[in-house]
Scaffold this motif. Structure first.
Motif, mmCIF file in Angstrom:
data_model
loop_
_atom_site.group_PDB
_atom_site.id
_atom_site.type_symbol
_atom_site.label_atom_id
_atom_site.label_comp_id
_atom_site.label_asym_id
_atom_site.label_seq_id
_atom_site.Cartn_x
_atom_site.Cartn_y
_atom_site.Cartn_z
ATOM 1 N N ALA A 1 0.842 -1.199 0.000
ATOM 2 C CA ALA A 1 0.000 0.000 0.000
ATOM 3 C C ALA A 1 0.879 1.252 0.000
ATOM 4 N N GLY A 2 1.952 1.230 0.788
ATOM 5 C CA GLY A 2 2.878 2.359 0.796
ATOM 6 C C GLY A 2 3.520 2.568 -0.561
ATOM 7 N N GLU A 3 3.912 1.468 -1.212
ATOM 8 C CA GLU A 3 4.503 1.568 -2.549
ATOM 9 C C GLU A 3 3.494 2.116 -3.549
ATOM 10 N N ILE A 4 2.248 1.658 -3.448
ATOM 11 C CA ILE A 4 1.202 2.140 -4.365
ATOM 12 C C ILE A 4 0.972 3.635 -4.145
ATOM 13 N N ILE A 5 0.934 4.051 -2.894
ATOM 14 C CA ILE A 5 0.737 5.468 -2.592
ATOM 15 C C ILE A 5 1.903 6.285 -3.132
ATOM 16 N N GLU A 6 3.124 5.802 -2.902
ATOM 17 C CA GLU A 6 4.313 6.514 -3.392
ATOM 18 C C GLU A 6 4.304 6.588 -4.918
ATOM 19 N N SER A 7 3.936 5.489 -5.552
ATOM 20 C CA SER A 7 3.861 5.469 -7.013
ATOM 21 C C SER A 7 2.801 6.449 -7.513
ATOM 22 N N ALA A 8 1.652 6.477 -6.847
ATOM 23 C CA ALA A 8 0.582 7.399 -7.248
ATOM 24 C C ALA A 8 1.022 8.853 -7.078
ATOM 25 N N MET B 1 4.347 13.794 -11.908
ATOM 26 C CA MET B 1 4.717 13.787 -13.329
ATOM 27 C C MET B 1 3.596 14.387 -14.178
ATOM 28 N N LEU B 2 2.348 14.044 -13.879
ATOM 29 C CA LEU B 2 1.222 14.581 -14.631
ATOM 30 C C LEU B 2 1.120 16.097 -14.463
ATOM 31 N N VAL B 3 1.371 16.578 -13.256
ATOM 32 C CA VAL B 3 1.321 18.027 -13.021
ATOM 33 C C VAL B 3 2.423 18.723 -13.813
ATOM 34 N N ARG B 4 3.643 18.152 -13.764
ATOM 35 C CA ARG B 4 4.749 18.756 -14.526
ATOM 36 C C ARG B 4 4.447 18.727 -16.017
ATOM 37 N N GLU B 5 3.929 17.610 -16.484
ATOM 38 C CA GLU B 5 3.610 17.470 -17.908
ATOM 39 C C GLU B 5 2.532 18.467 -18.323
ATOM 40 N N ALA B 6 1.495 18.601 -17.501
ATOM 41 C CA ALA B 6 0.410 19.540 -17.813
ATOM 42 C C ALA B 6 0.941 20.974 -17.811
ATOM 43 N N LYS B 7 1.805 21.293 -16.857
ATOM 44 C CA LYS B 7 2.383 22.635 -16.795
ATOM 45 C C LYS B 7 3.223 22.914 -18.035
ATOM 46 N N GLN B 8 4.024 21.925 -18.417
ATOM 47 C CA GLN B 8 4.867 22.084 -19.607
ATOM 48 C C GLN B 8 4.003 22.263 -20.859
ATOM 49 N N LYS B 9 2.960 21.444 -20.997
ATOM 50 C CA LYS B 9 2.087 21.548 -22.167
ATOM 51 C C LYS B 9 1.372 22.889 -22.194
ATOM 52 N N THR B 10 0.964 23.368 -21.012
ATOM 53 C CA THR B 10 0.297 24.670 -20.940
ATOM 54 C C THR B 10 1.258 25.774 -21.368
#
Length: 159
Positions: free
Chosen positions: A70-77, A83-92
């Motif tokens: 569960a800790g690994e899943i949380i860390e992965s999420a 990564m999604l936030v950085r990607e969205a910021k870069q695309k914006t």
């Protein structure tokens, strides 16, 4: 003979009868069976306790493993969300840069079109003014000479 003698004799006969019928061996056998039964129950209880301890240890291990997963899943999420936030910021930022460049290109084109239109209007006005000046100052004979010289000039340039 008194009563104690007869009580003693009765007791001895009773004990002899008990030995003859093998009551002590039956009692011993019964006690041995009872002891064996208690021993078996104790052994079974010991085995059940060991099994319960093994199950408890296994479930605790599984719980720790599930907590770790569960800790690994949380860390992965969290990592994926970052990564999604950085990607969205870069695309914006890229989108804004493209839109800005496009707007600048449109503004530049509009400026060029406006300059060209002003030049065209200036040329039209200059031509109209020159025509008016020539019409006022040139008479028919001079106009004919200018026309002929212009035709000659065009012929020489075309050949």
């Amino acid at each position: 003979m008194d009563a104690t003698f007869w009580a003693t004799v009765g007791l001895v006969i009773f004990l002899a009868l008990m030995v003859y019928v093998k009551v002590p061996s039956m009692v011993g056998k019964s006690l041995d069976n009872r002891a064996d039964k208690i021993r078996d129950e104790l052994e079974q209880a010991r085995r059940l306790r060991e099994e319960a301890q093994q199950l408890l240890a296994e479930y605790q291990r599984k719980r720790k493993e599930a907590e770790r997963e569960a800790g690994e899943i949380i860390e992965s999420a969290k990592h994926e969300a970052d990564m999604l936030v950085r990607e969205a910021k870069q695309k914006t930022e890229e989108y804004v840069a493209r839109r800005t460049a496009l707007a600048e290109q449109k503004i530049g084109q509009a400026e060029r079109d406006a300059v060209n239109e002003v030049r065209s209007n200036a040329v039209d006005i200059a031509v109209a003014a020159a025509r008016q000046l020539l019409a006022d100052k040139v008479d028919a004979t001079v106009a004919e000479k200018l026309f002929k010289s212009s035709v000659q000039d065009v012929k020489s340039r075309l050949n």
